[in-house]
Design a protein around this motif. Sequence first.
Motif, PDB file in Angstrom:
ATOM      1  N   LYS A  86       0.827  -1.201   0.000  1.00  0.00           N
ATOM      2  CA  LYS A  86       0.000   0.000   0.000  1.00  0.00           C
ATOM      3  C   LYS A  86       0.866   1.257   0.000  1.00  0.00           C
ATOM      4  O   LYS A  86       0.556   2.248  -0.694  1.00  0.00           O
ATOM      5  CB  LYS A  86      -0.943  -0.023   1.206  1.00  0.00           C
ATOM      6  N   ASN A  87       1.943   1.232   0.745  1.00  0.00           N
ATOM      7  CA  ASN A  87       2.839   2.391   0.807  1.00  0.00           C
ATOM      8  C   ASN A  87       3.464   2.668  -0.555  1.00  0.00           C
ATOM      9  O   ASN A  87       3.611   3.820  -0.973  1.00  0.00           O
ATOM     10  CB  ASN A  87       3.917   2.150   1.858  1.00  0.00           C
ATOM     11  N   ILE A  88       3.827   1.590  -1.272  1.00  0.00           N
ATOM     12  CA  ILE A  88       4.452   1.760  -2.587  1.00  0.00           C
ATOM     13  C   ILE A  88       3.453   2.339  -3.579  1.00  0.00           C
ATOM     14  O   ILE A  88       3.751   3.282  -4.327  1.00  0.00           O
ATOM     15  CB  ILE A  88       5.006   0.407  -3.087  1.00  0.00           C
ATOM     16  N   ILE A  89       2.264   1.767  -3.577  1.00  0.00           N
ATOM     17  CA  ILE A  89       1.277   2.142  -4.599  1.00  0.00           C
ATOM     18  C   ILE A  89       0.741   3.548  -4.367  1.00  0.00           C
ATOM     19  O   ILE A  89       0.405   4.270  -5.308  1.00  0.00           O
ATOM     20  CB  ILE A  89       0.140   1.098  -4.624  1.00  0.00           C
ATOM     21  N   THR A  90       0.694   3.979  -3.107  1.00  0.00           N
ATOM     22  CA  THR A  90       0.107   5.292  -2.813  1.00  0.00           C
ATOM     23  C   THR A  90       1.091   6.449  -3.002  1.00  0.00           C
ATOM     24  O   THR A  90       0.708   7.615  -2.813  1.00  0.00           O
ATOM     25  CB  THR A  90      -0.416   5.310  -1.372  1.00  0.00           C
ATOM     26  N   LYS A  91       2.320   6.171  -3.357  1.00  0.00           N
ATOM     27  CA  LYS A  91       3.279   7.264  -3.583  1.00  0.00           C
ATOM     28  C   LYS A  91       2.836   8.103  -4.777  1.00  0.00           C
ATOM     29  O   LYS A  91       2.610   7.569  -5.872  1.00  0.00           O
ATOM     30  CB  LYS A  91       4.677   6.707  -3.840  1.00  0.00           C
ATOM     31  N   ASN A  92       2.725   9.400  -4.553  1.00  0.00           N
ATOM     32  CA  ASN A  92       2.251  10.286  -5.630  1.00  0.00           C
ATOM     33  C   ASN A  92       3.345  11.268  -6.097  1.00  0.00           C
ATOM     34  O   ASN A  92       3.051  12.303  -6.669  1.00  0.00           O
ATOM     35  CB  ASN A  92       1.009  11.051  -5.195  1.00  0.00           C
ATOM     36  N   TYR A  93       4.569  10.901  -5.818  1.00  0.00           N
ATOM     37  CA  TYR A  93       5.677  11.754  -6.275  1.00  0.00           C
ATOM     38  C   TYR A  93       6.527  10.945  -7.247  1.00  0.00           C
ATOM     39  O   TYR A  93       6.487   9.713  -7.285  1.00  0.00           O
ATOM     40  CB  TYR A  93       6.522  12.235  -5.091  1.00  0.00           C
ATOM     41  N   SER A  94       7.342  11.657  -7.995  1.00  0.00           N
ATOM     42  CA  SER A  94       8.207  10.996  -8.979  1.00  0.00           C
ATOM     43  C   SER A  94       9.285  10.191  -8.256  1.00  0.00           C
ATOM     44  O   SER A  94       9.846  10.632  -7.254  1.00  0.00           O
ATOM     45  CB  SER A  94       8.868  12.027  -9.898  1.00  0.00           C
ATOM     46  N   LEU A  95       9.579   9.011  -8.790  1.00  0.00           N
ATOM     47  CA  LEU A  95      10.522   8.105  -8.154  1.00  0.00           C
ATOM     48  C   LEU A  95      11.830   8.087  -8.933  1.00  0.00           C
ATOM     49  O   LEU A  95      11.850   8.182 -10.171  1.00  0.00           O
ATOM     50  CB  LEU A  95       9.951   6.686  -8.097  1.00  0.00           C
ATOM     51  N   SER A  97      15.092   6.085 -10.307  1.00  0.00           N
ATOM     52  CA  SER A  97      15.132   4.787 -10.986  1.00  0.00           C
ATOM     53  C   SER A  97      15.370   3.657  -9.999  1.00  0.00           C
ATOM     54  O   SER A  97      14.728   2.598 -10.057  1.00  0.00           O
ATOM     55  CB  SER A  97      16.229   4.782 -12.059  1.00  0.00           C
ATOM     56  N   LYS A  98      16.334   3.880  -9.054  1.00  0.00           N
ATOM     57  CA  LYS A  98      16.647   2.807  -8.116  1.00  0.00           C
ATOM     58  C   LYS A  98      15.449   2.483  -7.234  1.00  0.00           C
ATOM     59  O   LYS A  98      15.097   1.315  -7.019  1.00  0.00           O
ATOM     60  CB  LYS A  98      17.842   3.238  -7.250  1.00  0.00           C
ATOM     61  N   GLU A  99      14.778   3.528  -6.729  1.00  0.00           N
ATOM     62  CA  GLU A  99      13.615   3.302  -5.857  1.00  0.00           C
ATOM     63  C   GLU A  99      12.492   2.625  -6.637  1.00  0.00           C
ATOM     64  O   GLU A  99      11.827   1.714  -6.129  1.00  0.00           O
ATOM     65  CB  GLU A  99      13.135   4.637  -5.276  1.00  0.00           C
ATOM     66  N   TYR A 100      12.327   3.048  -7.889  1.00  0.00           N
ATOM     67  CA  TYR A 100      11.253   2.455  -8.690  1.00  0.00           C
ATOM     68  C   TYR A 100      11.517   0.981  -8.955  1.00  0.00           C
ATOM     69  O   TYR A 100      10.602   0.133  -8.883  1.00  0.00           O
ATOM     70  CB  TYR A 100      11.118   3.210 -10.010  1.00  0.00           C
ATOM     71  N   VAL A 101      12.791   0.635  -9.249  1.00  0.00           N
ATOM     72  CA  VAL A 101      13.136  -0.761  -9.537  1.00  0.00           C
ATOM     73  C   VAL A 101      12.877  -1.629  -8.303  1.00  0.00           C
ATOM     74  O   VAL A 101      12.334  -2.739  -8.388  1.00  0.00           O
ATOM     75  CB  VAL A 101      14.589  -0.875 -10.009  1.00  0.00           C
ATOM     76  N   GLU A 102      13.293  -1.105  -7.123  1.00  0.00           N
ATOM     77  CA  GLU A 102      13.068  -1.876  -5.897  1.00  0.00           C
ATOM     78  C   GLU A 102      11.559  -2.058  -5.636  1.00  0.00           C
ATOM     79  O   GLU A 102      11.103  -3.159  -5.275  1.00  0.00           O
ATOM     80  CB  GLU A 102      13.726  -1.159  -4.714  1.00  0.00           C
ATOM     81  N   GLY A 131       1.773   7.891 -11.671  1.00  0.00           N
ATOM     82  CA  GLY A 131       1.884   7.595 -13.082  1.00  0.00           C
ATOM     83  C   GLY A 131       2.644   6.328 -13.385  1.00  0.00           C
ATOM     84  O   GLY A 131       2.707   5.908 -14.547  1.00  0.00           O
ATOM     85  N   ARG A 132       3.267   5.717 -12.405  1.00  0.00           N
ATOM     86  CA  ARG A 132       4.009   4.485 -12.612  1.00  0.00           C
ATOM     87  C   ARG A 132       3.041   3.297 -12.744  1.00  0.00           C
ATOM     88  O   ARG A 132       1.960   3.285 -12.150  1.00  0.00           O
ATOM     89  CB  ARG A 132       4.956   4.223 -11.443  1.00  0.00           C
TER      90      ARG A 132
END
Length: 605
Positions: A86-95, A97-102, A131-132
Motif C-alpha cells: 500500500k505504501n508503494i502504490i500510494t506514492k504520488n511523487y516521482s521516483l 530509478s533505483k527506488e522504482y526498480v526496488e 503515473g508508474r
Amino acid sequence: MKIKFPVKGVKPVTFQNKLMLSYIMIIMVPVLSALLIYGVNLYNQTKEYYEDLLQQLNNKTNVNMNDFISNLSLNSFFYLTDPTLKNIITKNYSLESKEYVENLAYVQRSLNQLILMNRNMDAISVLAPNGRIYSSYNAFEPDMHPVVETMDKQGLANGDLVVSSPYEGSKQGNKAKTISIVRYLTDLNLGGGSDSYVKIDIPFSALENILGGITNSNSELGTLVILDGEVIYHSSEPSESYDSVQMQEVAAAFEEGAVSGTKSLKLGTEQQSYMFSVVENDYTKWKVVHYLPARLIDQTFLTNTRNYIAVSLISLIAAGILALFFSKRFINPINKLNIAMKLVDSGFLEQVPTNKTQTDELGRLVMSYNNMIHRLKESRELEIVSGQLQKRAEMNMLQAQINPHFLYNTLNVIHSVAELNRVGDISIMARSLSAMYRYNIKTGDEMEIQHEIEQINNYVTIQQIRFFGKFQVIYDIEEELYPYKILKFLVQPIVENAFYHGLEPKGGKGILSISIRKSGHLIVIRVQDDGVGIAEDKLTIINNIFDKPFEAASLDEKDNFGLRNVHARIKNFYGKDYWIKAYSKPHEGTCIEIAIPVVKGDEYE
C-alpha cells in the motif's frame, strides 16, 4: 297422426346390442375429446417446457458469470493486506530509478503469487497515482492505458467494476483473446496525482468454459454472446449451425428488441425456426442468448401424440371386446332380478338365486337386492316386536305411576301413626321413604343435583337406622354443581347396590363415598365403598354389559338389574358417548363411575 314405415327384414335392436353400442360410444366420446384437448395442452406444455429450460440456462449462466467476475475482482484489493504494498502504490511523487526498480520488484513478486494462486488470471496491473505502472510478470504494460481509455468513465468514477469486451493483446505472438476487469482506486486517488486503476486480465477461454460448458450435454442447444450488436462468442463453429451473416441477424434482432425474454426467429435459406432466450449480464452488459431448434417441440409433440393414439386404439378395441362379453353376462341376471321384483310388488319377499362365482357389479346388485329383502323381513319382525314392547312399556309406566301414589299416601299414614305413638325410628323411616316416592312421582326426567342428593340422603337415613353405627357416608360434592341437572334416580340404584352387595356382606364398619366433580364438559359421579368387592369374572361380565350398546331385551335379565337400568337410561337419554364403568378388587371395595354431559338449566355446556 303418426305414420310408421315398417322395414322388412330388419329386426328390432336388442337390449344387449343397445348396451354394447352405448358402452362403445361412452368410451369413444371421452377418448376422442381427450385426444383433442390433450393435443392442444401437450403442445403448449412442450413449448413452455423448452421456454423454461432456456430461461433457466440463461439465469444459471448469468449467476455463474457474476460469481466468476465478482470473485476475481476481489484480487484488486491485494494491497490492503500488505502495508508495504500500500505504501508503494500510494506514492504520488516521482521516483528515482533505483527506488522504482526496488518497488517494482516487490510489487511484482506479490502479484505473481496472486497469479499462481488463481489459474483464471493472466496478469494484474496497477496504475499508481504517480503515473508508474506496477504489474505481474505476464502483464503487457502498453495495454494499460488503451484498455482503460475504452472503459465507461462514469461507471469507473462511481466505483463500479467495468469489464472490457474481448480483445487481442498488443504483445507480439499473443493472439489469444483477453478480457479485463478494471476498478478505479477511489481510496488512493486523494493526493491530487494521476488517476489510479487496477486491471485484471482474464483469458476469454475461462469464460468460454462457463458459457459453453452448460450446453455441451445437449448438441441441440447453443449459446451466443452479443455485445453492441456484434456476436463475440458462439458455442458452436459457424459451419455447424449458422454462418456469420445469420449471426448478425440474431444480434440485430436482440439489439433492437427486449433485453430479456424469449422470441422465435426463422433463419437460413430453408427458413428453419429457432427459439431464443436472452438475458443481459449485470457486470459485462453482454447479452447471453441460448437457443434451440423449434423442431424439437414438434418432434416431442408428435412422439407423445402417436403414443397416445396407439394406446387409445388399443383401448377402444379392448372396450369393444369387453362390451360384447359383458353384455351377454348382464342379460340373465337382469331377467331374474326383474321377475323377483314383480313378486315383491305382489307382496312376496323372495330372494333371487345367486351364483357365487359372479362377483361383478351385477352380482353385487343381486346380492344387495337379497340383502334388502332380508332387511325388509327383519323390519317386519322388528315392527311386530316393537309394538309389543311399546304396549308393555305403556302398561309398566301406568303401573309405575299408580304404585308410588299408593305407597306415598300409605307411608304418610304410617308416619302419622308412628308420631302419635312416639316411635321415632319408624317415623323417620316412613318420612324418608315417603319423600323418596314423592320425588319419584314428580314430572320430568331430570332434576337438579341438589334434589338428587337429598333423595340419596333420604335413602341413607333409612339404611343408617337399619344398620345403626355400621357405616359412614362421605359426600364430596362442590356446591357450585347443585344447580346442574342430572337424570332422576340415576345415582340411587348405585348407592343401593353398594349397601346390599358391598357393605352389608362385609359385616363390620364400612365407608361409602359419593363424589361429584366437573371435568371439562363432563359431570363425573363416583360411588365408592370399602366392602367385599366383586369377583374378577363377575366384574368382567358387568363391564361387558357396559361396553355393549343398550338392548331392550337386556332389561328382562334379572342379574345386575339395577346396573343394567342405569346403563340403559344413560345411553337412551344422553347418547352413546357417555358411560358407566365398574372398578373393584375382592376384599378391598368397589367403585362405580358415571360420566354424563354438563347440563345447567336447559342448555348443554
